[in-house]
Design a protein around this motif. Structure first.
Motif, PDB file in Angstrom:
ATOM      1  N   PRO A  20       0.772  -1.322   0.045  1.00  0.00           N
ATOM      2  CA  PRO A  20      -0.024   0.106   0.118  1.00  0.00           C
ATOM      3  C   PRO A  20       0.839   1.189  -0.014  1.00  0.00           C
ATOM      4  N   PRO A  21       0.379   2.290  -0.554  1.00  0.00           N
ATOM      5  CA  PRO A  21       1.068   3.422  -0.729  1.00  0.00           C
ATOM      6  C   PRO A  21       1.174   3.958   0.960  1.00  0.00           C
ATOM      7  N   ALA A  22       2.374   4.641   0.952  1.00  0.00           N
ATOM      8  CA  ALA A  22       2.697   5.233   2.452  1.00  0.00           C
ATOM      9  C   ALA A  22       1.553   6.319   2.925  1.00  0.00           C
ATOM     10  N   ASP A  23       1.034   6.823   2.009  1.00  0.00           N
ATOM     11  CA  ASP A  23       0.161   8.053   2.935  1.00  0.00           C
ATOM     12  C   ASP A  23      -1.091   7.471   3.115  1.00  0.00           C
ATOM     13  N   THR A  24      -1.497   6.172   3.031  1.00  0.00           N
ATOM     14  CA  THR A  24      -2.750   5.357   3.837  1.00  0.00           C
ATOM     15  C   THR A  24      -2.591   4.557   4.819  1.00  0.00           C
ATOM     16  N   ALA A  25      -1.291   4.737   5.739  1.00  0.00           N
ATOM     17  CA  ALA A  25      -0.911   3.957   6.752  1.00  0.00           C
ATOM     18  C   ALA A  25      -2.013   4.144   7.871  1.00  0.00           C
ATOM     19  N   PRO A  26      -2.506   3.326   8.622  1.00  0.00           N
ATOM     20  CA  PRO A  26      -3.519   3.763   9.820  1.00  0.00           C
ATOM     21  C   PRO A  26      -3.049   4.696  10.859  1.00  0.00           C
ATOM     22  N   PRO A  27      -3.783   5.410  11.327  1.00  0.00           N
ATOM     23  CA  PRO A  27      -3.484   6.767  12.051  1.00  0.00           C
ATOM     24  C   PRO A  27      -3.014   5.994  13.497  1.00  0.00           C
ATOM     25  N   ALA A  28      -2.112   6.760  14.308  1.00  0.00           N
ATOM     26  CA  ALA A  28      -1.779   6.191  15.658  1.00  0.00           C
ATOM     27  C   ALA A  28      -2.918   6.339  16.332  1.00  0.00           C
ATOM     28  N   LEU A  29      -2.904   5.663  17.475  1.00  0.00           N
ATOM     29  CA  LEU A  29      -4.137   5.775  18.482  1.00  0.00           C
ATOM     30  C   LEU A  29      -3.709   6.726  19.256  1.00  0.00           C
ATOM     31  N   GLN A  30      -4.876   7.618  19.638  1.00  0.00           N
ATOM     32  CA  GLN A  30      -4.902   8.611  20.616  1.00  0.00           C
ATOM     33  C   GLN A  30      -4.984   8.379  22.192  1.00  0.00           C
ATOM     34  N   LEU A  31      -4.403   9.085  22.896  1.00  0.00           N
ATOM     35  CA  LEU A  31      -4.740   8.899  24.335  1.00  0.00           C
ATOM     36  C   LEU A  31      -6.030   9.160  24.605  1.00  0.00           C
ATOM     37  N   ALA A  32      -6.860   8.208  25.336  1.00  0.00           N
ATOM     38  CA  ALA A  32      -8.358   8.576  25.709  1.00  0.00           C
ATOM     39  C   ALA A  32      -8.366   8.714  27.237  1.00  0.00           C
ATOM     40  N   PRO A  33      -9.266   9.200  27.653  1.00  0.00           N
ATOM     41  CA  PRO A  33      -9.627   9.824  29.298  1.00  0.00           C
ATOM     42  C   PRO A  33     -10.148   8.278  29.707  1.00  0.00           C
ATOM     43  N   PRO A  34      -9.713   8.147  30.972  1.00  0.00           N
ATOM     44  CA  PRO A  34     -10.273   6.967  31.611  1.00  0.00           C
ATOM     45  C   PRO A  34     -11.590   7.148  31.718  1.00  0.00           C
ATOM     46  N   GLY A  35     -12.449   5.917  31.805  1.00  0.00           N
ATOM     47  CA  GLY A  35     -14.019   6.187  31.990  1.00  0.00           C
ATOM     48  C   GLY A  35     -14.458   5.338  33.387  1.00  0.00           C
ATOM     49  N   ASP A  36     -15.870   5.349  33.835  1.00  0.00           N
ATOM     50  CA  ASP A  36     -16.359   4.793  34.746  1.00  0.00           C
ATOM     51  C   ASP A  36     -15.404   4.651  35.988  1.00  0.00           C
ATOM     52  N   ILE A  37     -15.413   5.844  36.235  1.00  0.00           N
ATOM     53  CA  ILE A  37     -14.635   6.377  37.692  1.00  0.00           C
ATOM     54  C   ILE A  37     -15.455   5.959  39.006  1.00  0.00           C
ATOM     55  N   THR A  49     -11.624   3.825  48.293  1.00  0.00           N
ATOM     56  CA  THR A  49     -11.246   3.029  46.957  1.00  0.00           C
ATOM     57  C   THR A  49     -11.620   3.908  45.880  1.00  0.00           C
ATOM     58  N   VAL A  50     -10.497   3.882  44.659  1.00  0.00           N
ATOM     59  CA  VAL A  50     -11.066   4.492  43.542  1.00  0.00           C
ATOM     60  C   VAL A  50     -10.605   3.304  42.525  1.00  0.00           C
ATOM     61  N   ARG A  51     -11.775   3.369  41.445  1.00  0.00           N
ATOM     62  CA  ARG A  51     -11.458   2.547  40.508  1.00  0.00           C
ATOM     63  C   ARG A  51     -11.967   3.126  38.950  1.00  0.00           C
ATOM     64  N   TRP A  52     -11.252   2.855  37.909  1.00  0.00           N
ATOM     65  CA  TRP A  52     -11.804   3.240  36.831  1.00  0.00           C
ATOM     66  C   TRP A  52     -11.212   2.030  35.616  1.00  0.00           C
ATOM     67  N   GLN A  53     -11.838   2.330  34.689  1.00  0.00           N
ATOM     68  CA  GLN A  53     -11.761   1.530  33.173  1.00  0.00           C
ATOM     69  C   GLN A  53     -10.789   2.537  32.447  1.00  0.00           C
ATOM     70  N   ALA A  54      -9.678   1.813  31.725  1.00  0.00           N
ATOM     71  CA  ALA A  54      -8.891   2.271  30.706  1.00  0.00           C
ATOM     72  C   ALA A  54     -10.134   2.556  29.639  1.00  0.00           C
ATOM     73  N   GLY A  55      -9.717   3.828  28.742  1.00  0.00           N
ATOM     74  CA  GLY A  55     -10.177   4.292  27.677  1.00  0.00           C
ATOM     75  C   GLY A  55     -10.002   3.592  26.591  1.00  0.00           C
TER      76      GLY A  55
END
Lengths: 280, 209, 385
Positions: free
Chosen positions: C16-33, C47-53
């Protein structure tokens, strides 16, 4: 018949002399039977070996002089390993009778690697109370030990400036001859503060620790003098130490001792069955 | 009165400590800490009792010139000397108590006594390990496997022997130990209950009433 | 030509051509705090629990606490795999709000704040409810059988060889004119085995007084020494022989383990007793005591709840009381209804445990079947905290 009756009642003193000679001989002239490291000792070795330079390991000296031949080689082996890897070593103890032994190790071993007390090794001493000590160290080591065993305030020791509580230490190695011991470190330090815990135990109580190994709570286990010998061999093989290996030297003696006991049991049973048959 | 008060204290404290186990409140935790401190303090007084008993026993033996009275002199002189040196020079590293008495006397003596076990194990095994029954024969075989598996000689004989020894220790041996532990634990609970309720009064000294 | 064109087309598909490579994942805020009062504790803990975004995995998590008076601080840093934090610096009754940040390099993304939460100490540890129920059942059994025994019902107890041999052992000592050495173990008076041993000592001392033998009781613990002395004195009085009691037959030796073993060994070699009793808590010195006693030709009765020492006693002694047989001794020797009743209750308690173990093992196996996974929750009730 008389021969078998004699075999049935060999004088104890002869047994003691034979045992004594066969235990002493390998210490003078080693048999070179060799020691192969098992998975449990290797797991502990690898866990300490993987630590980057500058990290600290905690060693809890929970044994007394009577268990010294079995457990002191483990203490020396792990300390040598740590110093060779430029790790810092923090010692403490839950047994008051282990104080002299820990002090001996802290005096003798660091100079072999040019390590200085206060910068590379600190010995906190002993404090009464088990759960209070470990839980207290989990919050703040200085609350439990305001000064080290020699009376120096912990704030004055360079090594202790970066170590405030148990979470700052990745691994604890508890050398135990009984209770209190490694189970208290598992209960309070491992489950609560996420420390890895390794154990060094006498041979007779090592089997009790297997369930903890299987569940992953214990990172590694040194069982008896054999465990100490396995660790010494690994430390030497990696070139971390050239010191005399007392546990390895003693394994030849232990091998012969076990063989002697088995021969005596076999002889006794042969004589028993021979005299029983004749008697019947 | 001489027996009623200790029994009442035993009942109250026994029930209180049982209830404390289920209450995580700070008042309960504080009570537990206070009680364990008291236990340590009372235990320390036992040292006074024991030392007094030791001195009286040996002084009496000395005065009556009973068999072995000269060993009583050794005991009394050693006890006095250790106390004087410890009180006078301290117990830290570098003090005579630490260096001479602990490192050069106590440590080697303790290690020697422990070492006697090796010889006694040999003579006890020789005397007692007879394959009189099938169970005894099975025990002997298991003992041989474990003894060989725990030393380098075992691996030299057969590479799998150490694993077999470990299996014997961690499966059948552990099963039997746990079974005994169940019984011991229940026996301990029942005996503790009897002591708390005053049914078992041996600890008071002087039998049951 | 056509194969060459096909090859070109395939190469175009594979690379595949270089300009169509999949974009890098962005950092997402954690959820379900979720922040809640830590259960079953003494307070001062949330106690504090959370889920990764759904985005990239962070390098660390930051845990921030906001409390009155509007003070905000980062209270913890955790590893990526650790999505739980225990805040043990909270004050009881004070409301706090928590936020979690995902940190990767210079990027920090904060979560939504949690609802306000306050902590307080609990009055009952609900995680130990199972222990309370087990205790209640066990106590009920023991008390039921004690009451049954009080009503005069005879309760069967199986034969315990070691305890049956006590009378024979004392008689042997009398015939030979040699003393009996009774070692009440190395434990303190708080140990159950020591209490059991002292009860047997009372019975042995009574028989010794009746037979006019000699008894020696070396002690390792000072408090056990005082109790043992009173026990022996009382037993002599009950046997009608208060004059025969010698105060120095019960004595304190030392509290050092091997020094005590050496002293008792010396006593055995000098006095050459006819009978040795080793009953109580023992450690590594057990074989030293038992084997030395065997060399003197004495009959030896041992009993301990120290499972590591049992093999040594079984090897070197004539009779061994294993674990709870030692605890049963006072009931066995005295045949008192109250004591026999408690022994019966204890045995039924063991039957219940045995049943639970067998059923629990079966449930554990069955819970591996997906449709029967709820058995895990049943088994969870039996876990101890």
């Amino acid at each position: 018949m008389k021969f078998f009756q004699y075999l049935l009642k060999i004088d104890r003193r002869i047994i003691y002399i034979v045992m004594g000679i066969l235990v002493m001989l390998p210490l003078i002239k080693p048999l070179g039977l060799g020691v192969t490291s098992g998975p449990r000792a290797t797991a502990l070795f690898d866990a300490i070996d993987a630590l980057p330079a500058g990290k600290t390991i905690l060693i809890s000296v929970d044994f007394d002089p009577s268990s010294m031949p079995e457990l002191y080689p483990m203490l020396a082996g792990v300390m040598r390993h740590a110093f060779a890897k430029d790790l810092k070593v923090l010692l403490c103890g839950l047994w008051v009778t282990g104080v002299g032994l820990a002090d001996k190790a802290v005096t003798e071993i660091p100079p072999e690697y040019g390590k200085k007390y206060g910068e590379d090794v600190v010995y906190l001493g002993w404090k009464a109370g088990v759960d209070a000590v470990i839980l207290g160290m989990g919050e703040n080591i200085k609350n439990v030990f305001p000064a080290d065993y020699q009376g120096h305030p912990l704030d004055s020791l360079p090594m202790m400036r970066e170590i405030q509580r148990l979470r700052d230490i990745p691994i604890a190695f508890a050398i135990s001859a009984g209770t209190p011991g490694y189970q208290d470190w598992l209960l309070f330090a491992q489950s609560r503060y996420g420390m890895k815990v390794g154990a060094g135990l006498t041979a007779v109580s090592a089997a009790d620790a297997y369930p903890y190994l299987q569940s992953g709570q214990l990172t590694g286990l040194l069982a008896g003098m054999k465990g100490g010998a396995e660790y010494e061999v690994m430390v030497q093989k990696k070139g971390y130490s050239r010191a005399y290996m007392p546990a390895v030297a003693a394994m030849d003696s232990q091998s012969l001792a076990h063989v002697v006991i088995m021969i005596l049991v076999i002889v006794g049973n042969i004589a028993y069955f021979a005299t029983r048959k004749r008697g019947a | 009165m001489k027996r009623s008060i200790p029994l009442a204290i035993c009942l109250v404290m026994g029930v209180a400590m049982m209830i404390q186990f289920f209450i995580p409140h700070p008042i309960s935790v504080g009570f537990y800490d206070l009680t364990t401190k008291w236990i340590r303090i009372v235990g320390a007084f036992a040292l006074v009792l024991g030392t007094g008993s030791l001195i009286l026993y040996h002084v009496d033996k000395l005065q009556r010139r009973r068999q072995g009275w000269y060993y009583s002199i050794v005991t009394l002189v050693a006890a006095a000397a250790t106390a004087v040196i410890g009180l006078g020079w301290g117990v830290k590293t570098g003090s005579p108590l630490q260096d001479v008495i602990f490192s050069n006397l106590l440590v080697p003596l303790n290690a020697s006594m422990f070492a006697i076990l090796a010889f006694y194990m040999a003579s006890a095994a020789y005397r007692a390990f007879r394959a009189r029954t099938r169970e005894a024969a099975l025990l002997l075989v298991a003992a041989f496997i474990v003894m060989l598996g725990m030393v380098p000689v075992g691996r030299a004989i057969w590479g799998k022997l150490p694993e077999l020894a470990e299996w014997v220790l961690s499966v059948p041996n552990m099963a039997a130990k746990r079974a005994i532990l169940f019984g011991i634990a229940l026996g301990a609970i029942a005996t503790s209950l009897k002591v708390i309720l005053g049914i078992e009064r041996g600890w008071l000294g002087g039998g049951k009433q | 030509m056509i194969p060459f064109l096909i090859l070109l087309l395939a190469a175009g598909q594979v690379a595949p051509p270089a300009d169509t490579a999949p974009p890098a994942l962005q950092l997402a805020p954690p959820g379900d705090i979720r922040a809640f009062d830590t259960p079953n504790d003494a307070g001062k803990s949330i106690t504090v629990r959370w889920q990764a975004g759904p985005g990239a995995t962070p390098e660390t998590w930051l845990v921030e606490r906001t409390g009155p008076p509007e003070s905000t601080q980062v209270i913890a840093t955790t590893e990526p795999a650790d999505t739980r934090c225990l805040d043990e610096g909270a004050a009881d009754g004070t409301k706090y709000v928590y936020r979690i940040a995902a940190v990767a390099g210079k990027d920090t993304i904060w979560s939504q704040p949690s609802p306000p939460v306050a902590c307080s100490p609990q009055v009952f540890n609900t995680a130990r409810l199972n222990i309370l129920i087990a205790m209640a059942i066990f106590f009920a059994l023991v008390i039921y059988y004690i009451e049954t025994a009080k009503k005069g019902k005879s309760l069967f107890v199986r034969r315990i060889a070691g305890l049956d041999a006590v009378e024979e052992a004392v008689g042997r000592a009398t015939e030979m004119g040699k003393p009996i050495i009774y070692v009440p173990g190395l434990g303190s008076v708080a140990d159950i085995a020591t209490i059991a041993s002292l009860n047997i000592l009372g019975e042995v001392a009574k028989k010794v007084a009746q037979y006019d033998s000699a008894l020696l009781v070396p002690n390792r613990d000072a408090i056990v020494y005082t109790v043992a002395r009173e026990m022996v004195k009382e037993s002599y009085a009950k046997a009608g022989r208060p004059d025969a009691f010698k105060a120095d037959s019960v004595f304190f030796v030392t509290d050092q383990q091997f020094a005590y073993a050496a002293a008792v060994d010396g006593l055995m070699v000098r006095e050459k007793p006819a009978t040795n009793f080793f009953l109580g808590t023992f450690w590594a010195e057990s074989l030293i005591l038992a084997e030395t006693g065997a060399t003197t030709g004495a009959i030896q009765i041992a009993g301990t709840d120290s499972i590591f020492q049992l093999p040594f006693f079984i090897t070197a002694c004539d009779y061994t009381l294993i674990g709870e047989e030692l605890y049963a001794a006072s009931a066995y020797l005295s045949r008192e209804p109250l004591l026999l009743g408690s022994l019966k209750g204890q045995d039924y308690g063991k039957m219940i445990i045995l049943t639970v173990v067998i059923v629990g093992s079966a449930l554990l196996l069955l819970s591996k079947i997906p449709s029967l996974a709820f058995f895990d929750q049943i088994l969870g009730f039996f876990s101890v905290n």
